[in-house]
Scaffold this active site. Sequence first.
Site, PDB file in Angstrom:
ATOM      1  CD  GLU A   1     -11.313 -13.866   7.152  1.00  0.00           C
ATOM      2  OE1 GLU A   1     -11.488 -13.009   8.041  1.00  0.00           O
ATOM      3  OE2 GLU A   1     -12.237 -14.503   6.629  1.00  0.00           O
TER       4      GLU A   1
ATOM      5  N   GLY B   1     -10.609  -8.890   9.779  1.00  0.00           N
ATOM      6  CA  GLY B   1     -11.174  -9.055   8.451  1.00  0.00           C
ATOM      7  C   GLY B   1     -12.628  -8.618   8.478  1.00  0.00           C
TER       8      GLY B   1
ATOM      9  CG  HIS C   1     -14.311 -21.044  -5.246  1.00  0.00           C
ATOM     10  ND1 HIS C   1     -13.223 -20.757  -4.452  1.00  0.00           N
ATOM     11  CD2 HIS C   1     -15.404 -20.859  -4.463  1.00  0.00           C
ATOM     12  CE1 HIS C   1     -13.635 -20.423  -3.241  1.00  0.00           C
ATOM     13  NE2 HIS C   1     -14.957 -20.474  -3.230  1.00  0.00           N
ATOM     14  CB  VAL C   2     -11.618 -19.803 -11.807  1.00  0.00           C
ATOM     15  CG1 VAL C   2     -12.244 -18.449 -11.510  1.00  0.00           C
ATOM     16  CG2 VAL C   2     -10.168 -19.834 -11.346  1.00  0.00           C
TER      17      VAL C   2
ATOM     18  CG  HIS D   1      -6.273   1.180  -0.210  1.00  0.00           C
ATOM     19  ND1 HIS D   1      -5.868   2.428  -0.640  1.00  0.00           N
ATOM     20  CD2 HIS D   1      -6.841   1.359   1.005  1.00  0.00           C
ATOM     21  CE1 HIS D   1      -6.190   3.323   0.291  1.00  0.00           C
ATOM     22  NE2 HIS D   1      -6.779   2.690   1.285  1.00  0.00           N
TER      23      HIS D   1
ATOM     24  N   GLY E   1      -4.221   1.694   3.475  1.00  0.00           N
ATOM     25  CA  GLY E   1      -4.599   2.920   4.152  1.00  0.00           C
ATOM     26  C   GLY E   1      -4.275   2.832   5.634  1.00  0.00           C
TER      27      GLY E   1
END
Length: 145
Positions: free
Chosen positions: A63, A83, A90-91, A107, A109
């Site tokens: 963040e 935010g 979490h891998v 994106h 915008g």
Amino acid sequence: MTFDKEKILQYCNKISENTLMQTLNIKYTDAGEDYLVATMPVNPSVHQPMGLLHGGASVALAESVGSAASFLFVNTEHSEVRGIEISANHVKAKRDGMVTATARIVHKGKSIHLWEIRITDEKDSLISLCKLTNMVLPKRKSEDQ
């Protein structure tokens, strides 16, 4: 506006003083026209009880870098960034060393920015994959935000 990488990194690191970013020892290390990179050391101060990188610390890193990255696209005299949603997968576990978060715009915008943040280890192995949505708001005149 001319892109000035060193000025952006200096600014991001300066505004992080006396914040959670300083507490977690997050440092902004690289920037481009559509990305921002920050690092965070992995040590007991960011561990969960099992001695692994805490998922919350990873999310705080994600963040931090994604929100700061939105500032690359807004006029901070007229707009501010908040935010509004973050998710993380979490891998891979991490016990020590350094993680690097790279936020890339998905994106851009006028009022919504969507970021993908990849947190990797020193070998560029994926630790966490995060998605952050930021809202761009008109800057408020009052101190009450």
